[in-house]
Design an enzyme around this catalytic site. Sequence first.
Site, PDB file in Angstrom:
ATOM      1  N   CYS A 125       0.864  -1.177   0.000  1.00  0.00           N
ATOM      2  CA  CYS A 125       0.000   0.000   0.000  1.00  0.00           C
ATOM      3  C   CYS A 125       0.900   1.225   0.000  1.00  0.00           C
ATOM      4  O   CYS A 125       2.122   1.117  -0.080  1.00  0.00           O
ATOM      5  CB  CYS A 125      -0.956   0.014   1.187  1.00  0.00           C
ATOM      6  SG  CYS A 125      -0.187   0.313   2.789  1.00  0.00           S
ATOM      7  N   HIS A 135      -4.718   6.219   7.874  1.00  0.00           N
ATOM      8  CA  HIS A 135      -3.349   6.355   8.360  1.00  0.00           C
ATOM      9  C   HIS A 135      -2.584   7.262   7.416  1.00  0.00           C
ATOM     10  O   HIS A 135      -3.048   7.574   6.314  1.00  0.00           O
ATOM     11  CB  HIS A 135      -2.654   4.993   8.479  1.00  0.00           C
ATOM     12  CG  HIS A 135      -2.708   4.172   7.228  1.00  0.00           C
ATOM     13  ND1 HIS A 135      -3.838   3.457   6.871  1.00  0.00           N
ATOM     14  CD2 HIS A 135      -1.805   3.952   6.252  1.00  0.00           C
ATOM     15  CE1 HIS A 135      -3.612   2.820   5.729  1.00  0.00           C
ATOM     16  NE2 HIS A 135      -2.397   3.113   5.325  1.00  0.00           N
TER      17      HIS A 135
END
Length: 649
Positions: free
Chosen positions: A407, A569
């Site tokens: 990611c 995040h």
Amino acid sequence: MSTVEAPRTGVRVHVQKLGTSLSNMVMPNIGAFIAWGLITALFIEQGWLQAIFSGLRDPDGWVARIGGWGSYDGAGIVGPMITYLLPVLIGYTGGRMIHGNRGAVVGAIATMGVVAGADVPMFMGAMIMGPLGGWAMKKADALWEGKIRPGFEMLVDNFSAGILGMLLAILGFFGVGPIVSSFTRAAGNAVDFLVSHDLLPLTSLLIEPAKVLFLNNAINHGVLTPLGTTQALETGKSILFLLETNPGPGLGVLLAFMVFGRGAARASAPGAAIIQFFGGIHEIYFPYVLMKPKLIAATILGGMTGVFINVLFGSGLRAPAAPGSIIAIYAQTAGGSFLGVTLSVLGATAVSFVVASLLLKTDRAAEEPDLAAATAEMEALKGKKSSVASALVGAPKGPVSSIVFACDAGMGSSAMGASVLRKKIRSAGFGDVTVTNQSIANLTDTYDLVVTHRDLTDRARLKTGSAVHVSVEDFMSTPRYDEIVEMLQDTNSETGGAEEEQPENSSRDVLPLESIVLAGTATSADAAIDEAGALLVAADAVDPAYVDAMHEREKSVSTYMGNGLAIPHGTNEAKAAIRRTGISFVRYPEPIDWNGKPAEFVVGIAGLGNDHMALLTKIAHVFLDKDEVARLRAATSADEVRAVLSDSE
């Protein structure tokens, strides 16, 4: 190993990101566009109210006075909305994307500069000045962050925003506004060249992309209308009035979204189609094309089809149709041109719909592949059916020993996705296959298989061109994981292995009770990110700048995991703002719309090293178990929540 599908070029990826940014400035303001479209459709000279008033015999009474309100030539409410309201809203949203409310205010002030400094609607100028204002305010705030004496914060904040807004408005008025106006005139000159050389169908190559960049009014009224008026004086009609105003190309795209689109785009397409076709507000479909820039091919081919049919039938309008409503078009259609005009609209719509549908279906197939078609060759060679190859878009040539879930930051969604996939692979008996997680920036071309969110697959391919790539959207329960296990059964020998040990940590340190909120107050994804980020800041896990990075991460790819869970995040570049590993947990009584999906639980993550992985693994296992999710939903204290997350196996 290689994939069957050729990777997209870097230019295309950048264009897609730009299209997404532009779309994010416009889509939240679609309601304003719809309001403007309804008002325009009501009050144009050939509009619905005018038709009603003209049919009533009351030359001196209240009906005539009300009808006078609908004068389109005098602009009325229509002109100020397109000149001021819509650009300012776009600029405000663009600034807010960069730096919250302070960026929004400065972005709106800066946008007023280009609005006043140009003679065309400043949608493009707003898309420049809005984000510029947000960025400038963000940089300015960073200069004196933590350096202001207590009691002077509000004074500095207000005056800094006002002064910066003033400077940017002046820049927009004297600099950006005239430049954008010159660009619109240059685009108009290019169209003029094509028209004067009898290349009318080719004008769609420039007109349709220019429309999506909000240059339609400059092209239509700055070039086509003067030329068409001259032609109409000589022949009684002009085809030039139909080049830009044909609603068919945009209608075809919107119809394709109604049938093959997804999420908010599909839900809003029917209303947009009505406004576009009857109200003539072509701007309403531009955000849909900006979301998927390749759909410009559908509008170009649709536009060329419409122009060709009009040339073939020799059709034209007596005067400009403003706006491009089917009502206004028919009102200005010359005698003997009704058949050609009707067929041009239908033909443009049909071609645009077919092409856009094909492109949307192709996108959807990349996410949810047609297994039979994609695996035909593999089935012939192996003598049995398999859904794996279609999911992987190519099969490995030998055993798979290393899988990486990548990611943007390499610590949130990739960690949880890797945990779920690892458990499935271990349960299937493939203990020798390693499953790790990594940020895309740190990928090396040493993995056999790479799993990414579908929006990040192209970037991952640039780093790991020899690997097989799997695109997923739902990190928690995607069927792609089962297909990977099926592939391993075909390519690997079934050898067991010891369960990979997870690093030990203390949930009390990573997830303190103060970071657990049972009734969040946010009502949007952005506000939920702020709420989860504020808990991390309060726990002294991150600096305030990390919250901005969480928003930046969300813009590049959604952190929605599936099963009602989102884990916002920060980006990989924001790790310097992390002081220690921390996790926050917020439960919402009513699910939040997270890019079209319901998020009931929001877990904020800030991780240093790997010491947060064990708790993330447990969280992933919890949200795979409906009973555990029910326990979280029924929990009445922070202790109960932490117990559920910590005790899950």
